[in-house]
Every structure is written in C-alpha cells, then in structure tokens.
Scaffold this motif. Structure first.
Motif, PDB file in Angstrom:
ATOM      1  N   ASN A 164       0.812  -1.238  -0.073  1.00  0.00           N
ATOM      2  CA  ASN A 164      -0.052  -0.045   0.152  1.00  0.00           C
ATOM      3  C   ASN A 164       0.824   1.274   0.092  1.00  0.00           C
ATOM      4  O   ASN A 164       0.557   2.244  -0.806  1.00  0.00           O
ATOM      5  CB  ASN A 164      -0.809  -0.058   1.379  1.00  0.00           C
ATOM      6  CG  ASN A 164      -1.921  -0.945   1.254  1.00  0.00           C
ATOM      7  OD1 ASN A 164      -2.407  -1.653   0.167  1.00  0.00           O
ATOM      8  ND2 ASN A 164      -2.717  -1.195   2.409  1.00  0.00           N
ATOM      9  N   ALA A 165       1.836   1.163   0.803  1.00  0.00           N
ATOM     10  CA  ALA A 165       2.716   2.444   0.840  1.00  0.00           C
ATOM     11  C   ALA A 165       3.588   2.851  -0.375  1.00  0.00           C
ATOM     12  O   ALA A 165       3.560   3.881  -0.719  1.00  0.00           O
ATOM     13  CB  ALA A 165       3.628   2.267   2.186  1.00  0.00           C
ATOM     14  N   ILE A 166       3.998   1.648  -0.887  1.00  0.00           N
ATOM     15  CA  ILE A 166       4.980   1.938  -2.312  1.00  0.00           C
ATOM     16  C   ILE A 166       4.151   2.343  -3.286  1.00  0.00           C
ATOM     17  O   ILE A 166       4.625   3.201  -3.968  1.00  0.00           O
ATOM     18  CB  ILE A 166       5.793   0.718  -2.367  1.00  0.00           C
ATOM     19  CG1 ILE A 166       5.128  -0.470  -2.796  1.00  0.00           C
ATOM     20  CG2 ILE A 166       6.890   0.731  -1.595  1.00  0.00           C
ATOM     21  CD1 ILE A 166       5.916  -1.481  -3.344  1.00  0.00           C
ATOM     22  N   GLN A 167       2.619   1.887  -3.225  1.00  0.00           N
ATOM     23  CA  GLN A 167       1.857   2.268  -4.286  1.00  0.00           C
ATOM     24  C   GLN A 167       1.562   4.001  -4.411  1.00  0.00           C
ATOM     25  O   GLN A 167       1.514   4.423  -5.198  1.00  0.00           O
ATOM     26  CB  GLN A 167       0.589   1.376  -4.199  1.00  0.00           C
ATOM     27  CG  GLN A 167      -0.370   1.870  -5.407  1.00  0.00           C
ATOM     28  CD  GLN A 167      -1.763   1.056  -5.298  1.00  0.00           C
ATOM     29  OE1 GLN A 167      -2.080   0.644  -3.911  1.00  0.00           O
ATOM     30  NE2 GLN A 167      -2.620   1.176  -6.162  1.00  0.00           N
ATOM     31  N   LYS A 168       1.105   4.214  -2.950  1.00  0.00           N
ATOM     32  CA  LYS A 168       0.885   5.715  -2.756  1.00  0.00           C
ATOM     33  C   LYS A 168       2.253   6.552  -3.021  1.00  0.00           C
ATOM     34  O   LYS A 168       2.210   7.903  -3.320  1.00  0.00           O
ATOM     35  CB  LYS A 168       0.745   5.806  -1.257  1.00  0.00           C
ATOM     36  CG  LYS A 168      -0.823   5.357  -0.890  1.00  0.00           C
ATOM     37  CD  LYS A 168      -2.058   5.999  -1.713  1.00  0.00           C
ATOM     38  CE  LYS A 168      -3.170   4.975  -1.204  1.00  0.00           C
ATOM     39  NZ  LYS A 168      -4.325   5.632  -1.667  1.00  0.00           N
ATOM     40  N   ALA A 169       3.511   6.076  -3.114  1.00  0.00           N
ATOM     41  CA  ALA A 169       4.532   6.803  -3.183  1.00  0.00           C
ATOM     42  C   ALA A 169       5.051   6.408  -4.647  1.00  0.00           C
ATOM     43  O   ALA A 169       6.133   7.026  -4.940  1.00  0.00           O
ATOM     44  CB  ALA A 169       5.850   6.085  -2.323  1.00  0.00           C
ATOM     45  N   TYR A 175       5.259  12.171   4.770  1.00  0.00           N
ATOM     46  CA  TYR A 175       4.505  11.577   5.966  1.00  0.00           C
ATOM     47  C   TYR A 175       3.337  10.750   5.402  1.00  0.00           C
ATOM     48  O   TYR A 175       3.011   9.749   5.915  1.00  0.00           O
ATOM     49  CB  TYR A 175       4.192  12.644   6.655  1.00  0.00           C
ATOM     50  CG  TYR A 175       2.983  12.452   7.707  1.00  0.00           C
ATOM     51  CD1 TYR A 175       3.203  11.786   8.758  1.00  0.00           C
ATOM     52  CD2 TYR A 175       1.419  12.700   7.560  1.00  0.00           C
ATOM     53  CE1 TYR A 175       2.076  11.554   9.736  1.00  0.00           C
ATOM     54  CE2 TYR A 175       0.655  12.493   8.280  1.00  0.00           C
ATOM     55  CZ  TYR A 175       0.827  11.744   9.588  1.00  0.00           C
ATOM     56  OH  TYR A 175      -0.059  11.540  10.449  1.00  0.00           O
ATOM     57  N   TYR A 176       2.700  11.256   4.312  1.00  0.00           N
ATOM     58  CA  TYR A 176       1.858  10.498   3.568  1.00  0.00           C
ATOM     59  C   TYR A 176       1.832   9.317   3.325  1.00  0.00           C
ATOM     60  O   TYR A 176       1.176   8.206   3.375  1.00  0.00           O
ATOM     61  CB  TYR A 176       0.922  11.405   2.636  1.00  0.00           C
ATOM     62  CG  TYR A 176      -0.317  10.793   2.060  1.00  0.00           C
ATOM     63  CD1 TYR A 176      -1.405  10.156   2.920  1.00  0.00           C
ATOM     64  CD2 TYR A 176      -0.583  10.400   0.550  1.00  0.00           C
ATOM     65  CE1 TYR A 176      -2.417   9.543   2.306  1.00  0.00           C
ATOM     66  CE2 TYR A 176      -1.535   9.944   0.015  1.00  0.00           C
ATOM     67  CZ  TYR A 176      -2.664   9.329   0.952  1.00  0.00           C
ATOM     68  OH  TYR A 176      -3.513   8.678   0.693  1.00  0.00           O
ATOM     69  N   ALA A 177       3.063   9.194   2.413  1.00  0.00           N
ATOM     70  CA  ALA A 177       3.769   7.799   2.051  1.00  0.00           C
ATOM     71  C   ALA A 177       3.848   6.786   3.317  1.00  0.00           C
ATOM     72  O   ALA A 177       3.475   5.857   2.967  1.00  0.00           O
ATOM     73  CB  ALA A 177       4.889   7.812   1.251  1.00  0.00           C
ATOM     74  N   LEU A 178       4.165   7.282   4.276  1.00  0.00           N
ATOM     75  CA  LEU A 178       4.532   6.569   5.640  1.00  0.00           C
ATOM     76  C   LEU A 178       3.204   6.006   5.982  1.00  0.00           C
ATOM     77  O   LEU A 178       2.994   4.703   6.274  1.00  0.00           O
ATOM     78  CB  LEU A 178       5.221   7.288   6.449  1.00  0.00           C
ATOM     79  CG  LEU A 178       5.279   6.728   7.834  1.00  0.00           C
ATOM     80  CD1 LEU A 178       6.131   5.568   7.857  1.00  0.00           C
ATOM     81  CD2 LEU A 178       6.013   7.702   8.801  1.00  0.00           C
ATOM     82  N   ILE A 179       2.192   6.760   6.222  1.00  0.00           N
ATOM     83  CA  ILE A 179       1.068   6.352   7.011  1.00  0.00           C
ATOM     84  C   ILE A 179      -0.294   5.856   5.945  1.00  0.00           C
ATOM     85  O   ILE A 179      -1.034   5.226   6.372  1.00  0.00           O
ATOM     86  CB  ILE A 179       0.588   7.343   8.079  1.00  0.00           C
ATOM     87  CG1 ILE A 179      -0.024   8.488   7.470  1.00  0.00           C
ATOM     88  CG2 ILE A 179       1.368   7.644   8.981  1.00  0.00           C
ATOM     89  CD1 ILE A 179      -0.857   9.595   8.154  1.00  0.00           C
ATOM     90  N   SER A 180       0.045   6.034   4.678  1.00  0.00           N
ATOM     91  CA  SER A 180      -1.025   5.770   3.697  1.00  0.00           C
ATOM     92  C   SER A 180      -1.203   4.055   3.598  1.00  0.00           C
ATOM     93  O   SER A 180      -2.259   3.778   3.678  1.00  0.00           O
ATOM     94  CB  SER A 180      -1.212   6.402   2.459  1.00  0.00           C
ATOM     95  OG  SER A 180       0.027   5.907   1.803  1.00  0.00           O
ATOM     96  N   GLY A 181      -0.298   3.484   4.003  1.00  0.00           N
ATOM     97  CA  GLY A 181       0.044   2.058   3.920  1.00  0.00           C
ATOM     98  C   GLY A 181      -0.996   1.670   4.982  1.00  0.00           C
ATOM     99  O   GLY A 181      -1.327   0.149   4.832  1.00  0.00           O
ATOM    100  N   LEU A 182      -1.324   2.412   5.979  1.00  0.00           N
ATOM    101  CA  LEU A 182      -2.196   1.741   6.786  1.00  0.00           C
ATOM    102  C   LEU A 182      -3.660   1.953   6.562  1.00  0.00           C
ATOM    103  O   LEU A 182      -4.505   1.826   7.505  1.00  0.00           O
ATOM    104  CB  LEU A 182      -1.754   2.406   8.456  1.00  0.00           C
ATOM    105  CG  LEU A 182      -0.178   1.969   8.901  1.00  0.00           C
ATOM    106  CD1 LEU A 182       0.126   2.906  10.107  1.00  0.00           C
ATOM    107  CD2 LEU A 182      -0.272   0.607   9.252  1.00  0.00           C
ATOM    108  N   GLY A 183      -3.756   2.581   5.534  1.00  0.00           N
ATOM    109  CA  GLY A 183      -5.330   2.946   5.059  1.00  0.00           C
ATOM    110  C   GLY A 183      -5.853   4.315   5.376  1.00  0.00           C
ATOM    111  O   GLY A 183      -7.065   4.518   5.556  1.00  0.00           O
ATOM    112  N   ILE A 184      -4.860   5.136   5.822  1.00  0.00           N
ATOM    113  CA  ILE A 184      -5.306   6.388   6.210  1.00  0.00           C
ATOM    114  C   ILE A 184      -5.553   7.438   5.219  1.00  0.00           C
ATOM    115  O   ILE A 184      -4.547   7.483   4.099  1.00  0.00           O
ATOM    116  CB  ILE A 184      -4.230   7.187   7.216  1.00  0.00           C
ATOM    117  CG1 ILE A 184      -4.185   6.167   8.682  1.00  0.00           C
ATOM    118  CG2 ILE A 184      -4.384   8.765   7.610  1.00  0.00           C
ATOM    119  CD1 ILE A 184      -3.185   6.466   9.447  1.00  0.00           C
ATOM    120  N   SER A 185      -6.786   8.007   4.775  1.00  0.00           N
ATOM    121  CA  SER A 185      -6.987   8.804   3.712  1.00  0.00           C
ATOM    122  C   SER A 185      -6.066   9.993   3.573  1.00  0.00           C
ATOM    123  O   SER A 185      -5.594  10.665   4.703  1.00  0.00           O
ATOM    124  CB  SER A 185      -8.423   9.155   3.673  1.00  0.00           C
ATOM    125  OG  SER A 185      -8.642  10.323   4.734  1.00  0.00           O
TER     126      SER A 185
END
Length: 184
Positions: A41-46, A125-135
C-alpha cells in the motif's frame, strides 16, 4: 520487588488503535501478511512499483520488521501476534522508554520515505502512513497538528519525538497523539 507498569486507559486506547491500524487483513491478529500489505500500500501511494528494486527492498524490510515484532511479541509462537500480546509488548516498550526502539522504528521508515533534507514533508508523511489505510484528507489534518511551526515540514528529530510521544504521552491534547490519526 518487581515494578509492573500499568498503562493508562488513554495509552491502552492508543495501542489498541495502532493494533487495529496494523491489522490490515482484519483477521483479529497481526501476521506477516499485514506487514506485506502495508508495504505494498505504501509503495503504491509513493508511486514506486512493487517489482522495482526499491519496492522489493521496502517489502523485504517490512518482512524483517514483522520478524522482529513476532520474535519479541509472539509469546505463544503461533506466528500471529494477538491483541493481548501486542498490548503486553507495547506496555514493555512504554515502560522502558527505550530510545533505541523509537530511533530504529523511525529510521526504518525514513530511509525509504525521507530525503536528504532532514525534514519530513507532507508527501513523505503520507507515503509512510497511507499504507495503514489512512486517507489523504485525514493525513493532511494530522500533519497540520504535527507540523508545529506550519512550515510544511517536520525536522527528523522532531518527527522522532512525535513518534515517541504517540506512545508515551498520556495527554490527549498532545499533538503527537495525531501521529497515526485521531484516536477515537
């Protein structure tokens, strides 16, 4: 005489919240799959591809993080970390206030999502926590609380302090309590 720390209700609430965030497959326990899902999830968001060298390296680092957690928290050795095991493990961390734990936790993520500026931007920061499903919207709101001087970046030592404060603080108004979102 052995002193055993008892977490406050608020600290228990935060540890339980963190457990729920990490239980990405919603199985009721943590396992390696949760950590691999987080990494993907995190690498996808990054905007990092899963099969790239960087993506594979991050996935492998999260597998290693899982092994560290399982080695320390999985007391019954069933390759799962239950909520009770997680709470017991984090109680020991909070009790010890071991700076090494917090430094290792922050550096393992910052080496992938931080840059040489020694400051954490919202994007990092968003790349870090987005993997946890945080919008992204929730992450922006959290970042505004964490970025105390509102300059758009958090110096790495301050970032480490916020991570540490999330677990150690018993003050609901402490900005560090927004590190992973609003603890409900």
């Amino acid at each position: 005489l052995q002193f055993k720390m008892v977490l406050s209700d608020f600290q228990k609430k935060k540890v339980n919240y963190l457990f729920d965030l990490n239980d990405l497959n919603k199985s009721g326990s943590l396992d390696e799959d949760d950590y691999v899902r987080y990494a993907k999830n995190a690498i996808q968001k990054a905007n990092i591809t899963e099969d790239s060298a960087e993506g594979q390296k991050f996935i492998q680092s999260l597998r290693e993080e899982w092994k560290k957690l399982a080695n320390k928290a999985d007391t019954n050795k069933d390759n799962l970390v239950s909520r009770d095991e997680y709470l017991e493990y984090y109680t020991k961390i909070i009790e010890s206030k071991d700076p090494k734990f917090f430094e290792e936790a922050a550096s393992s993520y910052l080496k992938y999502f931080g840059d040489a500026s020694a400051k954490i931007t919202f994007k990092e920061y968003y790349a870090l926590i987005s993997g946890l499903g945080i919008s992204e919207a929730d992450a922006k709101a959290n970042f505004e609380h964490l970025d105390q001087d509102h300059d758009g970046a958090i110096p790495q030592p301050e970032f480490l302090g916020l991570l540490k404060g999330f677990l150690l603080s018993d003050n609901p108004a402490d900005p560090a309590n927004r590190f992973f979102g609003v603890v409900a």
